[in-house]
Each structure stands twice: as C-alpha cells, then as structure tokens.
Design a protein around this motif. Structure first.
Motif, PDB file in Angstrom:
ATOM      1  N   ARG A 119       1.327  -1.079   0.099  1.00  0.00           N
ATOM      2  CA  ARG A 119       0.030  -0.538  -0.148  1.00  0.00           C
ATOM      3  C   ARG A 119       0.994   1.244  -0.051  1.00  0.00           C
ATOM      4  N   GLY A 120       1.884   1.310  -0.382  1.00  0.00           N
ATOM      5  CA  GLY A 120       2.999   2.242  -0.711  1.00  0.00           C
ATOM      6  C   GLY A 120       3.781   2.821   0.551  1.00  0.00           C
ATOM      7  N   VAL A 121       4.249   1.901   1.114  1.00  0.00           N
ATOM      8  CA  VAL A 121       4.512   1.842   2.685  1.00  0.00           C
ATOM      9  C   VAL A 121       6.048   0.986   2.548  1.00  0.00           C
ATOM     10  N   GLY A 122       6.659   1.251   2.596  1.00  0.00           N
ATOM     11  CA  GLY A 122       7.959   0.950   2.861  1.00  0.00           C
ATOM     12  C   GLY A 122       9.057   1.387   2.310  1.00  0.00           C
ATOM     13  N   ALA A 123      10.638   0.788   2.857  1.00  0.00           N
ATOM     14  CA  ALA A 123      12.045   1.481   3.119  1.00  0.00           C
ATOM     15  C   ALA A 123      11.667   1.594   1.446  1.00  0.00           C
ATOM     16  N   LEU A 124      12.454   3.638   0.964  1.00  0.00           N
ATOM     17  CA  LEU A 124      12.570   3.534  -0.259  1.00  0.00           C
ATOM     18  C   LEU A 124      13.398   3.447  -1.114  1.00  0.00           C
TER      19      LEU A 124
END
Length: 721
Positions: A119-124
């Motif tokens: 959902r677009g969340v995570g380490a870049l």
C-alpha cells in the motif's frame, strides 16, 4: 548518451499533483458497499443451480497467529493457495508478491536484495538486510525480506497481510507481513510429482510424499530442483550471462498424542547458484545484453537454511504454541557494471564488486491463543529474536585495497497480545498491543590507501505498536470494519558504508495508519469479496541515497504519505468455472526536501518509487469434463486457467528522474487431467511486454535497470496421489 529518456525534472520542480479525486474514492466506496447485496444475489443464484449448491469449506488462516476464518480478520488480507501457486507457476515468494495488487517489489534479479512495500509503505530503498517494512513469517519463523527468493516448495498458502502488523509480528511489520504456511504431515499417504520444461532451458522437477510412520508419528519430505538460462545475454559470447540453478529440500516430522499435544520438527535448505543482480543499460536491446568478462557470476551462491521445533497443546479453552527456530543464510555475490553502462557514464572498462554475508537468526515465540471457532478471539505471547550477521566487501575490480568488513547484532525482546471481543449485538472491538525492546551493535573495518580504519557503534530502543478497531456484522455474511494502527520500522546501521562518516545510524520510521473496509461471503462460500480504503502517514521513512558516480551510499530519512483503495473478489460458478480478481489504487507522496544527495535532490511532492497508481489482476479457471472416450483416458477433463495482470507506470527513484513503463501480462495454463494426473502447456508473458524489475538514473542522462523474462512457453506434467 541516451536520447529517449525523459528529461530530468528541473531543480525545485515537483511532479504534477497526484491526489486521488474524491469522485474515484467515492466510486470505490460505493463498489465496496455494493458487495453487500451482491453476496445475497450470489446465494439466490446458487439456490437455483443444483450443481452450485455444494457448500465450500471455510477458508482458515493464521494471519493473527491463531486459526480463524479469513472473513473474521479485521484488516485487508490476500490469500494465495498452494494450488493457485502451482497452477500459475509462482516458483518463489517474490513471484507471489509481484502477482499481488498492492504489493511492490524492488529487486535487481539477484538472490539477496529485495525491497518490499505494501500500500505504498516501505523503505524507499532498503538500507540493510535488517531494514524491513514487511516481515516474512514462515511457519512461525520471522525472517527479513532478503529471504524473498525462497521457493514455494510444498506451500499450503501465502497470506499477504496489509497494513501495520507490529502487534503480532514485531517492528519489521510497519507496512504489513507475509505469512507463509507449508504443508504439514498428515495421517494418510499423499504426495505429488511435477516436472516442466520450457524455452530458455527452463526446467523444474519437484515432488513431495508424506504419511503415517507409526501410530503417533507422521512425516513429509519435499524436494525441488530447477534451473534456466538467464534471459540477459553476454555481448561478448552471445550466450546467456549465466545459468542459475536452484535446489531446495524440506523434511518434517509431526508427533501427535490423543490428548491435544503435538510436536512438529522441520528442517529445510535452499541453495541458489549463478544468479546475479542485473544492471542493464536502458533502453534494453532485444535481447537485453551485458558486455562483461565471461564467467564472472559462476561463483555467485546463496544458501538458506531453517530448523524449527513447534510444540503445541490444546487445553479446554486455549491453545499453547511454542516455536523455536534457527535460520541461516550465507551469500556470495558479484555485482557488475558492464562496459555499456560505464561508457554511458563517462568511464571505461567494466567495474564489479564482490559482496559476502553470513547471518544466523535464533527466534523463540511462546503464546496462548483461543481455540478455532471460539466466540472471543485472543492471543498473547512473548518473543525473543537474536541475529548475528556480517556484510563484507572483500574485493572489487582493482583488488582488495578498499576491502570492508562489517559485523552487526540485533537483540529484540517483546510481549504482545490482541483480542476481538463482542461489545454489543453484531459489534466487536479489536485491540492489540506490543511492547518491544531492541539493542543493536555495529563493528567495522574499512581499508584504503594502505591503512585500516575501525568504527564501532551501538543503539537501543523501546517502542510500542498496536491497533484498535471496530467491526459490525451487517448480516451474517457481511461485516464492515474500521481500524487504526501504529507500525514501526526500527533504526539501524547501513550495510553499505565505506567509511565511518557514512555509518551514522538512521532513525526509526513510524507509520500511523487508518483503514476502513467491508468483507462478505455467500452462505455457501462460493462468492467472496472485500474492499478497503486506507491512509498511511509515515514519519522518517528510510531512504538509501546512492551516488552512481562515486558508488558511495548514505542513509537518510524522509516523511511519506500514501492513500488509496482496493477491492478483491472471487466467484465459484457451478462446479466448473471460477472467476477472481483484484484492483488497487494507490497515491503516494514524499513530504520532505532532501537537498545535496549524491544521486540528486529529492523534493517534497515527489512520488514514492516503485509504487504504481493502478494495479490489478483478473483470473479465469475452468475445469470441464471431456467425453468419456476422449483418448481412452479415465474421467478426462480439460483444465484451463488464464491470468491477466496490469501494473501501471511508477517512478523509478525518489528523485522521480524517469518512469518505468506500465505493462500488461497474460499467462496461460492449458491441460488435460485424468484421475490424479495432468499433462499441460504453459505460457508466461504471452504479450511479450518489457517488464522492469527496477530502474536507476545516473547523471546526466543515463538509466539502467533490470528487465524481467520475456515471453516463454513450455510443457509440464503433474501427478497427485
């Protein structure tokens, strides 16, 4: 220089607004609400179809570390069964995740580097092997994403848990968790054998067998060997860059008495050879190529092992589960920048780096939980996690003069609990809390210019994660829910530091998440649907800044935001046809200005890399009885499955230098079954579209990435008994 890359955005210019239109959100919310009467219509259709009247077994999951129905889980959840994994030829966990809308994977094709987001969340970009926003959990053993290359050997199901999962899975569950359940031994003889061969020398042979050994003891053993030619050629020889192989084994013993006590012992090992990270100049040639010295990747190897002991006992009103596990991973890999990339960036000759790592993880989890089908769901436990690992760079093209050795330890202790309790007719409250304490150390030696510099640091942290929500049963078949969660990704030390100045610890990331959704299934469980709206606000998200001109990395932090909607559904129509699909809409934004990074400035308003705005899938599975005399086969049937996947365009890096193109993928399975045997044809990526595994930009106008395999077809046969 490349001429067909879009120009780099001017300094200070952000992308056009990507806010989700309210009308789109409203439409998806209406679609979610529409699933309520749809379940009732599915019941009516089933009632008029005698063939569809058979009730399907309930879907049981362990998303909250205890057995419960999938519809009762108060957050977004995607379940991929072992049968679907085999039919779609999803041979690794990475393959399963790439086929799941809402999950993004950044991987350069090697066996050790995976960056996951949900959902677009995570380490870049992942800063270390210990830096994970998504935790992998296999049969109760918590692992980090660099195990995403694990094969799906003899897997019962894969559960993709969406939204923060810190309550039950710890600090690495900031974005979600991947819960993998393998097939356990049973009391009756069963097993299977499968073999495949296809273009580019793709080959696989796999089998498993299990059953009762004594009155109380059962066993199961599974084995897989696979290999292929790499789909990138060496320009110098015209041959594949390497020929990777994969050998995997798992054995398990299950002892059970008649008073509710069980002991499950598992040992597994997987070894991948000659697989490499792909760095290919864009635009790719046809076929894609590297210009490298032949044989550079012959010594690349990764070995993963897991040994686990699970002891369980059922009391009158509770279940005790104690899981002890040891996981090991050893890796040697050469990463190469070929002559084409070097020439495009103004340098001559190939450049390569050898990385090695060793890791040992000891984990202990002891918990009490409610029994399946209990009126009140609850689970409470304690968890200990100890990891010792190294990440070294012993040599590069120029020798051992700039070698680095880095050692890391992680000690994590936690207590946790969660419950879903009725508080009114049809209304339930879910509350979960986890308190964790963590200590990390780092010791390194950096060599250069004939001298050696040492560096040692440590940090400690105590943090709380949890969630609170309500669910309401609109009807016995339909539930709506709302949930607020707090996720956490601990701080740590970069694996890629080249000097003490680069090893300053990065900060922990905190995700504050809100989700609202609906889940429904027909009374006969032939129709199932779920939909959700979500919002994630991440403070101090992790960003690895890499300067392609100097090969120097820095660990920094940036705030991000993601919001969106998703819907999934499946419908078993009669005894022959099953339709399923899913769609996600995700809007992301970086909210922090990062000026002066080696790879270029990151501007507030930029999109989060690797996350497509739109992604979806649609599947059709059809099993049709053939004429009795067809080929003189007993009980012949046609088995057809078609899978369509769409992944929208997404930005390649935090600088938003260029976009990776959208793609559509069609995969096909066409087989003839007779009894427990099947002979089939398979086709992957039949549209032969270019699919990027990742992309990176190097000033002034050069990009490189990793193309996935193009169109291939093959044959297979399978036998179940």
């Amino acid at each position: 220089m490349m001429t067909d890359l879009p120009p780099r955005p001017p300094r200070g210019a952000g992308p056009a607004s990507t806010a989700i239109p309210l009308a789109v959100l409203a439409a998806l919310a209406a679609l979610a609400v529409a699933t309520v009467p749809l379940a009732g219509r599915a019941d009516e259709a089933a009632a008029t179809d005698a063939a569809a009247a058979t009730e399907l077994a309930p879907m049981t999951v362990t998303a909250r570390r205890a057995e419960e129905g999938a519809k009762d889980v108060p957050f977004g959840l995607t379940v991929v069964s072992g049968d679907e994994i085999e039919a779609r030829r999803l041979n690794t966990i990475e393959d399963v995740l790439r086929a799941t809308p809402g999950v993004s994977v950044n991987s350069s094709g090697g066996p050790n580097l995976y960056n996951l987001s949900i959902r677009g969340v995570g380490a870049l970009y992942q800063m270390s092997m210990d830096d994970a926003s998504v935790v992998l959990n296999i049969d109760g053993t918590a692992l980090t994403p660099h195990y995403s290359g694990l094969g799906t050997l003899d897997v019962e199901r894969v559960e993709v848990l969406k939204g923060p999962q810190g309550t039950l899975f710890g600090g690495n569950g900031e974005a979600g968790a991947i819960n993998i359940t393998t097939r356990r031994p049973t009391r009756h003889l069963e097993g299977y054998l499968r073999g495949e061969y296809g273009q580019e020398n793709q080959r696989l042979i796999e089998g498993a067998v299990g059953g009762a050994l004594t009155e109380n003891l059962s066993g199961r053993i599974a084995l897989r060997h696979s290999g292929s030619d790499l789909w990138v050629d060496n320009l110098r020889t015209g041959d594949p860059l390497s020929e990777p192989t994969d050998l995997a084994f798992r054995g398990s013993l299950l002892w059970e008495d008649f008073d509710g006590t069980s002991v499950l012992a598992t040992a597994e090992r997987q070894q991948v050879k000659a697989l490499t990270n792909l760095l290919v100049l864009m635009p790719y040639r046809d076929p894609p190529v590297n210009d490298l010295t032949p044989g550079l990747f012959d010594d690349n190897e990764k070995t993963m092992e897991r040994y686990a002991l699970e002891i369980g006992h059922d009391f009158q009103d509770a279940r005790l589960t104690a899981t002890t596990s040891v996981a090991r991973a050893d890796f040697t890999g050469l990463v190469a920048y070929d002559r084409l990339i070097q020439a495009a960036t103004g340098r001559g000759g190939e450049y390569w780096i050898v990385d090695t790592s060793e890791e040992t993880v000891l984990a202990q989890d002891i918990r009490l939980s409610s029994l399946p089908d209990a009126d009140i769901f609850w689970v409470a436990g304690v968890n200990l996690y100890h990891a010792d690992r190294s990440y070294d760079t012993p040599r590069n093209t120029y020798g051992t003069g700039s070698a680095s050795e880095r050692d890391f330890t992680t000690r994590r202790y936690a207590v946790y609990g969660e419950a879903t309790v009725p508080v009114a007719p049809r209304l339930k409250l879910t509350a979960g809390l986890r308190q964790a304490w963590e200590e990390k150390t780092y010791d390194a030696t950096y060599r250069g210019g004939g001298t050696a510099v040492t560096d040692a640091r440590d940090l400690s942290d105590a943090y709380t994660t949890g969630r609170l929500g309500l669910s309401y049963a609109v009807t016995p078949e339909t539930t709506i829910y709302a949930l607020a969660s707090r996720g956490y990704n601990p701080g740590g030390f970069s694996d890629y530091s080249t000097q003490p100045a680069d090893s300053v610890p990065y900060k922990p990331a905190v995700n504050r998440s809100i989700e609202a959704g609906v889940k429904t299934e027909s009374a006969d469980r032939r129709f199932q649907a779920s939909a959700a709206l979500f919002f994630n606000d991440v403070k101090n998200n992790h960003l690895l800044s890499y300067d392609p001109a100097t090969y120097v990395t820095n660990a920094v932090n940036a705030d991000t935001r993601s919001q969106g909607a998703e819907i999934e559904a499946s419908w078993r129509i009669g005894e022959e046809l099953t339709l399923s699909g899913g769609l996600t809409l995700i809007d992301t934004e970086i909210r922090t200005n990062l000026i002066g990074l080696g790879a270029g400035d990151v501007r507030a308003g930029n999109r989060v890399p690797d996350v497509p705005r739109w992604a979806g899938r649609f599947s059709v599975a059809w099993i049709h009885d053939l004429p009795v005399r067809f080929g003189n086969l007993p009980q012949p049937a046609l088995n057809v499955r078609a899978d369509y996947t769409h992944v929208g365009a997404r930005t390649a890096d935090p600088q938003n230098s260029f976009d990776l193109a959208a793609y559509d993928e069609i995969d096909l399975h066409l087989g003839v079954m007779s009894g427990g045997a099947e002979v089939y044809l398979w086709g992957d990526n039949l549209l032969d579209e270019t699919r990027d595994l990742y992309g990176y930009f190097a000033a002034p106008a050069t990009a490189y990435g990793a193309p996935a395999r193009g169109r291939t077809v093959g044959v297979g046969m399978a036998w179940q008994f």
